[in-house]
Design a protein around this motif. Structure first.
Motif, PDB file in Angstrom:
ATOM      1  N   UNK A  88     -17.410  20.085  15.363  1.00  0.00           N
ATOM      2  CA  UNK A  88     -18.402  19.618  14.392  1.00  0.00           C
ATOM      3  C   UNK A  88     -18.329  18.099  14.238  1.00  0.00           C
ATOM      4  N   UNK A  89     -19.495  17.513  13.966  1.00  0.00           N
ATOM      5  CA  UNK A  89     -19.554  16.093  13.615  1.00  0.00           C
ATOM      6  C   UNK A  89     -20.455  15.945  12.394  1.00  0.00           C
ATOM      7  N   UNK A  90     -20.391  14.786  11.752  1.00  0.00           N
ATOM      8  CA  UNK A  90     -21.166  14.566  10.535  1.00  0.00           C
ATOM      9  C   UNK A  90     -22.511  13.928  10.851  1.00  0.00           C
ATOM     10  N   UNK A  91     -23.558  14.494  10.266  1.00  0.00           N
ATOM     11  CA  UNK A  91     -24.890  13.893  10.355  1.00  0.00           C
ATOM     12  C   UNK A  91     -24.915  12.618   9.520  1.00  0.00           C
ATOM     13  N   UNK A  92     -25.548  11.556  10.057  1.00  0.00           N
ATOM     14  CA  UNK A  92     -25.669  10.282   9.356  1.00  0.00           C
ATOM     15  C   UNK A  92     -27.128   9.990   9.023  1.00  0.00           C
ATOM     16  N   UNK A  93     -27.351   9.283   7.900  1.00  0.00           N
ATOM     17  CA  UNK A  93     -28.708   8.847   7.578  1.00  0.00           C
ATOM     18  C   UNK A  93     -28.969   7.455   8.169  1.00  0.00           C
ATOM     19  N   UNK A  94     -30.101   6.852   7.820  1.00  0.00           N
ATOM     20  CA  UNK A  94     -30.477   5.567   8.421  1.00  0.00           C
ATOM     21  C   UNK A  94     -29.528   4.440   8.056  1.00  0.00           C
ATOM     22  N   UNK A  95     -28.784   4.586   6.951  1.00  0.00           N
ATOM     23  CA  UNK A  95     -27.799   3.566   6.561  1.00  0.00           C
ATOM     24  C   UNK A  95     -26.405   3.905   7.084  1.00  0.00           C
ATOM     25  N   UNK A  96     -26.332   4.891   7.966  1.00  0.00           N
ATOM     26  CA  UNK A  96     -25.081   5.331   8.609  1.00  0.00           C
ATOM     27  C   UNK A  96     -24.110   5.952   7.605  1.00  0.00           C
ATOM     28  N   UNK A  97     -24.670   6.492   6.524  1.00  0.00           N
ATOM     29  CA  UNK A  97     -23.887   7.209   5.514  1.00  0.00           C
ATOM     30  C   UNK A  97     -23.983   8.709   5.812  1.00  0.00           C
ATOM     31  N   UNK A  98     -22.881   9.445   5.752  1.00  0.00           N
ATOM     32  CA  UNK A  98     -22.961  10.893   5.962  1.00  0.00           C
ATOM     33  C   UNK A  98     -23.888  11.565   4.957  1.00  0.00           C
ATOM     34  N   UNK A  99     -24.708  12.472   5.458  1.00  0.00           N
ATOM     35  CA  UNK A  99     -25.581  13.240   4.567  1.00  0.00           C
ATOM     36  C   UNK A  99     -24.802  14.364   3.877  1.00  0.00           C
ATOM     37  N   UNK A 100     -23.620  14.666   4.389  1.00  0.00           N
ATOM     38  CA  UNK A 100     -22.823  15.785   3.889  1.00  0.00           C
ATOM     39  C   UNK A 100     -22.929  17.020   4.756  1.00  0.00           C
ATOM     40  N   UNK A 101     -23.812  16.965   5.775  1.00  0.00           N
ATOM     41  CA  UNK A 101     -24.036  18.118   6.644  1.00  0.00           C
ATOM     42  C   UNK A 101     -23.150  18.019   7.889  1.00  0.00           C
ATOM     43  N   UNK A 102     -22.423  19.090   8.161  1.00  0.00           N
ATOM     44  CA  UNK A 102     -21.658  19.203   9.402  1.00  0.00           C
ATOM     45  C   UNK A 102     -22.554  19.829  10.462  1.00  0.00           C
ATOM     46  N   UNK A 103     -22.662  19.181  11.612  1.00  0.00           N
ATOM     47  CA  UNK A 103     -23.493  19.685  12.695  1.00  0.00           C
ATOM     48  C   UNK A 103     -22.620  20.235  13.812  1.00  0.00           C
ATOM     49  N   UNK A 104     -23.079  21.321  14.426  1.00  0.00           N
ATOM     50  CA  UNK A 104     -22.387  21.933  15.551  1.00  0.00           C
ATOM     51  C   UNK A 104     -22.597  21.059  16.799  1.00  0.00           C
ATOM     52  N   UNK A 105     -21.525  20.784  17.536  1.00  0.00           N
ATOM     53  CA  UNK A 105     -21.641  19.931  18.721  1.00  0.00           C
ATOM     54  C   UNK A 105     -22.282  20.639  19.911  1.00  0.00           C
ATOM     55  N   UNK A 106     -22.333  21.964  19.883  1.00  0.00           N
ATOM     56  CA  UNK A 106     -22.791  22.748  21.032  1.00  0.00           C
ATOM     57  C   UNK A 106     -24.184  22.318  21.498  1.00  0.00           C
ATOM     58  N   UNK A 107     -24.313  22.102  22.804  1.00  0.00           N
ATOM     59  CA  UNK A 107     -25.578  21.720  23.433  1.00  0.00           C
ATOM     60  C   UNK A 107     -26.128  20.400  22.904  1.00  0.00           C
ATOM     61  N   UNK A 108     -25.229  19.478  22.524  1.00  0.00           N
ATOM     62  CA  UNK A 108     -25.630  18.130  22.094  1.00  0.00           C
ATOM     63  C   UNK A 108     -24.765  17.103  22.829  1.00  0.00           C
ATOM     64  N   UNK A 109     -25.147  15.809  22.764  1.00  0.00           N
ATOM     65  CA  UNK A 109     -24.302  14.762  23.360  1.00  0.00           C
ATOM     66  C   UNK A 109     -22.941  14.636  22.661  1.00  0.00           C
ATOM     67  N   UNK A 110     -22.788  15.345  21.550  1.00  0.00           N
ATOM     68  CA  UNK A 110     -21.541  15.264  20.777  1.00  0.00           C
ATOM     69  C   UNK A 110     -20.530  16.336  21.184  1.00  0.00           C
ATOM     70  N   UNK A 111     -20.884  17.139  22.170  1.00  0.00           N
ATOM     71  CA  UNK A 111     -19.937  18.138  22.668  1.00  0.00           C
ATOM     72  C   UNK A 111     -19.027  17.474  23.700  1.00  0.00           C
ATOM     73  N   UNK A 112     -17.877  17.024  23.220  1.00  0.00           N
ATOM     74  CA  UNK A 112     -16.918  16.314  24.062  1.00  0.00           C
ATOM     75  C   UNK A 112     -15.695  17.181  24.354  1.00  0.00           C
ATOM     76  N   UNK A 113     -15.815  18.482  24.100  1.00  0.00           N
ATOM     77  CA  UNK A 113     -14.652  19.360  24.202  1.00  0.00           C
ATOM     78  C   UNK A 113     -14.133  19.474  25.633  1.00  0.00           C
ATOM     79  N   UNK A 114     -15.020  19.346  26.612  1.00  0.00           N
ATOM     80  CA  UNK A 114     -14.584  19.396  28.012  1.00  0.00           C
ATOM     81  C   UNK A 114     -14.577  18.010  28.650  1.00  0.00           C
ATOM     82  N   UNK A 115     -14.876  17.006  27.863  1.00  0.00           N
ATOM     83  CA  UNK A 115     -14.938  15.641  28.374  1.00  0.00           C
ATOM     84  C   UNK A 115     -16.342  15.276  28.798  1.00  0.00           C
ATOM     85  N   UNK A 116     -16.718  14.020  28.546  1.00  0.00           N
ATOM     86  CA  UNK A 116     -18.062  13.555  28.908  1.00  0.00           C
ATOM     87  C   UNK A 116     -17.997  12.064  29.191  1.00  0.00           C
TER      88      UNK A 116
END
Length: 348
Positions: free
Chosen positions: A203-231
């Motif tokens: 999981x990673x944190x969603x950010x708003x336009x001011x780069x502040x976390x919205x409080x929502x945890x997003x699933x990394x699966x099928x996104x550029x944030x899935x670094x579990x196998x290396x990227x």
């Protein structure tokens, strides 16, 4: 092993001391007592060539402003605090707004722009520096007098171990990190786009336009944030994803770590063969790929530009004081703040 200590510069009639730790393998780590800044880390590549693998400045004056926070310890609170204010135990505290409407990395002064007391430490199999600083009640708007100790130790396993300890006489906020920019190509021969990054995080944190976390945890699966196998970093940085675009086309995001002290973060540069493995007891890591590095600064003879370094800021989750479901940053007088992070350099 040895440690070399010398006066490097002067500020406010006080000496800026440089410490260079050298292990039996020839690895070197240089740091200064201003901001606990790591100025150089020299490690071998796959052919045995020893080169610097961090961003910094050849001379001291640029560190006085140091807008990218090269190599510094960040606090009292790393990251952003929305609207530069918070409520603690029924009282509202106002902080300086040093990034738009928000408070960033402890404020204008913060822990990165003060002289720390520093002593060299030599133990069997390791050498290092122990930094200490007392942040007075009200400094940068934060409550409580906080005694902070940061220790850098280099051992013969080519590991740099950073330990943080702190106490406060009042309830306050504390979230410390180190803001070193790594570039494993050696002497900044290339940018970091071809580096590969692996993180044990679902999981990673969603950010708003001011780069502040919205409080929502997003699933990394099928996104550029899935670094579990290396990227490869450029595959993420160049991706068409709203969260990549909102931070200036790259990463500047907090990842929630699945594991601790278990090779949870691994950075690799195929060109040099160098690896960096980061192990920590912190809950998360903010990955920042230098998307907003201004052009034109002289970084050891190389003009600065985007993607010249990557920060792996292990820490508590940003803006946690405004998100009760995040792990808390609050430090009570009866508590001791303690955190350990290990940076292990190798080749493959």
């Amino acid at each position: 092993m040895k440690i070399i200590q010398e006066k490097w510069a002067e500020i406010h009639q006080q000496p800026v001391i440089s410490f260079t730790m050298i292990n039996d393998n020839g690895m070197e780590v240089t740091c200064i007592n201003y901001g606990c800044i790591i100025t150089k880390i020299v490690t071998p590549d796959k052919n045995g060539n020893y080169e610097n693998v961090v961003l910094g400045f050849e001379h001291f004056p640029p560190y006085i402003t140091n807008t990218p926070y090269f190599g510094a310890v960040i606090g009292r609170v790393a990251g952003r605090i929305q609207n530069a204010c918070f409520e603690l135990d029924g009282k509202t505290y106002t902080l300086c707004k040093n990034e738009n409407n928000n408070h960033l990395h402890g404020g204008v002064k913060g822990l990165h722009r003060v002289l720390w007391n520093a002593v060299a430490v030599e133990n069997e199999g390791e050498v290092g520096v122990r930094f200490s600083y007392t942040s007075p009640d009200g400094e940068e708007g934060y409550p409580g007098t906080v005694q902070v100790q940061v220790t850098y130790m280099l051992n013969n396993q080519n590991e740099l171990v950073i330990s943080y300890n702190a106490r406060s006489d009042k309830s306050t906020l504390l979230n410390l990190t180190n803001h070193t920019y790594f570039n494993l190509s050696g002497n900044i021969k290339r940018d970091i786009l071809d580096h590969e990054l692996k993180i044990k995080s679902d999981q990673f944190l969603e950010l708003n336009e001011e780069l502040i976390p919205t409080g929502i945890f997003l699933d990394v699966t099928d996104t550029p944030f899935d670094l579990r196998k290396g990227k490869k970093l450029k595959d993420g940085i160049m991706a068409n994803h709203p969260q990549i675009e909102v931070v200036g086309q790259g990463y500047d995001h907090p990842f929630l770590l699945n594991a601790h002290h278990d090779e949870e973060i691994v950075l690799w540069d195929p060109g040099s063969g160098r690896t960096l493995t980061v192990e920590t007891d912190e809950v998360g890591v903010v990955v920042y790929t230098g998307n907003q590095l201004q052009e034109g600064m002289d970084i050891y003879g190389v003009p600065s530009r985007k993607y010249l370094g990557i920060c792996l800021e292990v820490q508590g989750l940003p803006d946690a004081i405004h998100h009760p479901h995040f792990p808390s940053w609050i430090l009570r007088p009866e508590e001791i703040y303690s955190s350990v992070t290990k940076y292990r350099f190798g080749v493959k």
